[in-house]
Structure formats: C-alpha cells, structure tokens
Design a protein around this motif. Structure first.
Motif, PDB file in Angstrom:
ATOM      1  N   PHE A 133       0.858  -1.280  -0.066  1.00 50.47           N
ATOM      2  CA  PHE A 133      -0.158  -0.061  -0.114  1.00 50.47           C
ATOM      3  C   PHE A 133       0.971   1.125   0.092  1.00 50.47           C
ATOM      4  CE2 PHE A 133      -2.662  -3.066   2.090  1.00 50.47           C
ATOM      5  CZ  PHE A 133      -3.735  -3.009   1.508  1.00 50.47           C
ATOM      6  N   ASP A 134       0.170   2.030  -0.814  1.00 53.45           N
ATOM      7  CA  ASP A 134       0.852   3.595  -0.427  1.00 53.45           C
ATOM      8  C   ASP A 134      -0.126   4.440   0.393  1.00 53.45           C
ATOM      9  OD1 ASP A 134       3.153   3.314  -2.223  1.00 53.45           O
ATOM     10  OD2 ASP A 134       2.046   3.558  -3.910  1.00 53.45           O
ATOM     11  N   ARG A 135       0.651   4.964   1.330  1.00 54.48           N
ATOM     12  CA  ARG A 135      -0.031   5.708   2.428  1.00 54.48           C
ATOM     13  C   ARG A 135       0.426   7.270   2.143  1.00 54.48           C
ATOM     14  NH1 ARG A 135       2.270   1.364   4.056  1.00 54.48           N
ATOM     15  NH2 ARG A 135       1.012  -0.289   5.291  1.00 54.48           N
ATOM     16  N   ILE A 136      -0.560   8.031   1.569  1.00 59.87           N
ATOM     17  CA  ILE A 136      -0.267   9.545   1.137  1.00 59.87           C
ATOM     18  C   ILE A 136      -1.458  10.116   1.935  1.00 59.87           C
ATOM     19  CG2 ILE A 136      -0.438  11.255  -0.526  1.00 59.87           C
ATOM     20  CD1 ILE A 136       0.595   9.023  -2.511  1.00 59.87           C
ATOM     21  N   GLY A 137      -1.153  10.784   3.138  1.00 60.53           N
ATOM     22  CA  GLY A 137      -1.998  11.435   3.811  1.00 60.53           C
ATOM     23  C   GLY A 137      -3.101  10.471   4.449  1.00 60.53           C
ATOM     24  N   ARG A 138      -4.516  10.678   4.375  1.00 61.65           N
ATOM     25  CA  ARG A 138      -5.311   9.772   4.569  1.00 61.65           C
ATOM     26  C   ARG A 138      -5.600   8.695   3.550  1.00 61.65           C
ATOM     27  NH1 ARG A 138      -9.652  13.240   8.181  1.00 61.65           N
ATOM     28  NH2 ARG A 138      -8.373  14.070   9.763  1.00 61.65           N
ATOM     29  N   ARG A 139      -5.100   9.076   2.564  1.00 56.93           N
ATOM     30  CA  ARG A 139      -5.658   8.076   1.327  1.00 56.93           C
ATOM     31  C   ARG A 139      -4.641   6.938   1.289  1.00 56.93           C
ATOM     32  NH1 ARG A 139      -5.226   9.934  -5.016  1.00 56.93           N
ATOM     33  NH2 ARG A 139      -6.357   8.218  -5.846  1.00 56.93           N
ATOM     34  N   VAL A 140      -5.043   5.839   1.034  1.00 57.01           N
ATOM     35  CA  VAL A 140      -4.458   4.651   0.914  1.00 57.01           C
ATOM     36  C   VAL A 140      -4.842   3.883  -0.332  1.00 57.01           C
ATOM     37  CG1 VAL A 140      -4.295   2.137   2.057  1.00 57.01           C
ATOM     38  CG2 VAL A 140      -4.661   4.225   3.316  1.00 57.01           C
ATOM     39  N   THR A 141      -3.765   3.568  -1.139  1.00 57.28           N
ATOM     40  CA  THR A 141      -4.125   3.053  -2.377  1.00 57.28           C
ATOM     41  C   THR A 141      -3.150   1.723  -2.683  1.00 57.28           C
ATOM     42  OG1 THR A 141      -2.416   4.275  -3.253  1.00 57.28           O
ATOM     43  CG2 THR A 141      -4.710   5.072  -3.677  1.00 57.28           C
ATOM     44  N   LEU A 142      -3.398   0.899  -3.376  1.00 55.03           N
ATOM     45  CA  LEU A 142      -2.573  -0.321  -3.650  1.00 55.03           C
ATOM     46  C   LEU A 142      -1.461   0.010  -4.590  1.00 55.03           C
ATOM     47  CD1 LEU A 142      -5.352  -2.872  -4.711  1.00 55.03           C
ATOM     48  CD2 LEU A 142      -3.804  -3.189  -2.710  1.00 55.03           C
ATOM     49  N   THR A 143      -0.089  -0.639  -4.210  1.00 53.88           N
ATOM     50  CA  THR A 143       0.787  -0.576  -5.150  1.00 53.88           C
ATOM     51  C   THR A 143       0.726  -1.510  -6.240  1.00 53.88           C
ATOM     52  OG1 THR A 143       2.026  -2.253  -4.011  1.00 53.88           O
ATOM     53  CG2 THR A 143       2.517   0.241  -3.292  1.00 53.88           C
ATOM     54  N   GLU A 144       1.658  -1.708  -7.021  1.00 56.30           N
ATOM     55  CA  GLU A 144       1.495  -2.574  -8.270  1.00 56.30           C
ATOM     56  C   GLU A 144       1.563  -3.800  -7.742  1.00 56.30           C
ATOM     57  OE1 GLU A 144       3.928  -3.717 -12.383  1.00 56.30           O
ATOM     58  OE2 GLU A 144       4.645  -2.124 -11.057  1.00 56.30           O
TER      59      GLU A 144
END
Length: 294
Positions: free
Chosen positions: A48-59
């Motif tokens: 996961f990439d954690r940017i601020g409160r946003r969590v998104t899947l990495t490749e």
C-alpha cells in the motif's frame, strides 16, 4: 502467508482505509497495520501507498489482490467441506438479499429457518442485487437472494423462485390518474421516478421502451423501492413498482403493453462447496418457490 494477514490485506484494499478495515475486522488499527507489515515482509514488497489519509494499492498489491481472494476462498471451502462431514447444521452462513426481497419475501422463511437451525449464525447483508452478484462471484457471499440478471455469469447458478409483476403507478392526484387507458408513448410526456440506471430492474424497463422506439422521460432515481413509492405518492412522477407495493397510496395505470416481469431468485457459485447450513437454506428457498415457477 497466514490467512489473518490476507484478511487484513483484503479489508484495507476493499475499504481504502486502515481504520475502516479495523472496524470491519473488530480489531484495533495498530493490529491491522501489524498484519499488513507481516504480509509485506513475507512477500518482500510494499503493498500500500499511504499518502495523507489516502490508501492505495501499489503494483505489488494489485498483483496480490486476486490471488489473496482465491487463497481465502479455497481455505474457507476446505473448512466447509471438512465441517460437512459431521453432518451437523451449524456455523456461520453469509447470505445477502436486496432490501425489497428482505422485507417482502424472506421474513417468514428466515423465521422458520432460524427456529429449525438454532446453531447457525446468520450473517445477513442487505445489498443492491448487482453488488450481491459480485459478492457471490468473488467468494465473500455464500448465497444471494436477489433480482436475477438477464444474463448471469457462467460461474453462477441462478435459480428463479418468484416473479414480480411491475405495475405502472402514479399518485392519486397526478394528471395521468384521470386517464382510463394509456399508450406507452403517452408516459414519455411526464417525468418518472425509477430504479438507478445500472440496476437490473432499470434495464428491464429501458429495454421495453427501447423496443417500442421510445426514450424514457426525465428521471429521478434511487435503488430503494420503498423510497420510489414515497416519491411517486407525493407526485414527483409516475413509476414502475412491484404489485406488492401498489395498494393504497398509489394509483395503478392501465397501459396498453404486455406485462413487465422481473425474476427473483437465489445465486450460488458453481465451484463452491456449500456448508450444511447453506444447503439447508437452499432447501428452504426451494420450498418457498412459487408454483408457476416450479
């Protein structure tokens, strides 16, 4: 990989939030973070990439996601197969249904089922039919009782149980209520309130108008039929609703067209081993099937 870490990974991926995943899993947020850290160490990749409160899947996370689902489905399938050997009807049954079916079709059946099988913990989800389809496909739901799609996925067994006749309706003081007979095209001169554009029911309605070379008029929409009934009753437009909802507050219109019916039934995945609890539920659903569907 341990299944607890995979469950945490899927919960974060699906919710897009560590805090929401923690609530879903009944854990603290640090516990979820620890399970994700363990999994990242095992696969030697950041998930996961954690940017601020946003969590998104990495490749790497996107590559792992479908495999994680498959692993957990296989593990749970194995547990059910072994549990079935004992012959007891118990454990957890994850069942989804639409709000309309849950309110108007299932209550007597669920009451009888829970009395007959007190050792079953019923995990009941109220979902849009389209969302429930996806849940059965990806293995998160064992059974769904919903509006059936016109062309279900080949991986699913879709069994019709009931048929809803959809009635053209309006408020008693709506201008259309004064007309004794209507052609389908006359409805296009008035606003309507209908299920959402991506629902199976809306697809049935649009197909009927398109077959007649007509386009639906300006439309308000919601996926909740009881809300559509209220919107129709206060005069926001005409609608199409199951006949069980029509009595009393609404005026049924006489429209020159063949009836529109929508099939209701249950879904199971063809490749999934059903628990004894699920098999007992399917037997109860089959017993409730309308005679004309048999």
């Amino acid at each position: 990989m341990d299944t607890q870490s995979l469950q945490a990974f899927l919960a974060v991926a699906d919710s897009g939030s560590f805090s929401r995943a923690a609530e879903q899993l009944h854990l603290t947020q640090p516990a979820v973070s620890k399970r994700i850290a363990v999994l990242e160490n095992q696969v030697d990749a950041r998930l996961f990439d954690r940017i601020g409160r946003r969590v998104t899947l990495t490749e790497a996370g996107r590559v792992l996601l479908p495999r994680a689902r498959e692993i957990l489905v296989m593990v749970n399938d194995s547990r059910r197969a072994l549990g079935n050997l004992a012959g007891a009807v118990g454990g957890s049954l994850t069942l989804a249904t639409s709000h309309h079916i849950g309110l108007h079709r299932l209550p007597p059946l669920l009451k009888s089922y829970t009395r007959a099988h007190p050792d079953v913990r019923l995990d009941l989800h109220f979902l849009d039919s389209e969302e429930a389809y996806q849940g059965v496909l990806d293995g998160s739901l064992e059974i769904a009782v919903v509006t059936l799609a016109p062309h279900p996925d080949a991986q699913l067994e879709a069994v019709p149980l009931w048929t809803d006749r959809l009635c053209f309706v309006c408020a008693h003081d709506h201008p259309l209520a004064r007309r004794r007979h209507l052609a389908l095209e006359e409805l296009c001169d008035f606003d309507c309130v209908l299920p959402g554009p991506l629902t199976f029911t809306r697809g049935l309605i649009e197909a009927r108008f398109e077959a007649a070379g007509l386009r639906l008029p300006p439309t308000l929409s919601t996926n909740y039929l009881e809300t559509l009934k209220m919107m129709t009753a206060i005069g926001l437009g005409w609608s199409l609703l199951p006949e069980r909802l029509v009595a009393g507050e609404l005026h049924e219109l006489v429209v020159d067209h063949s009836p529109i019916h929508r099939p209701l039934g249950y879904l199971v995945h063809r490749n999934r081993t059903l628990s004894n609890a699920a098999q007992a539920m399917l037997a109860a659903l089959e017993a409730a099937r309308e005679r004309r569907i048999r």
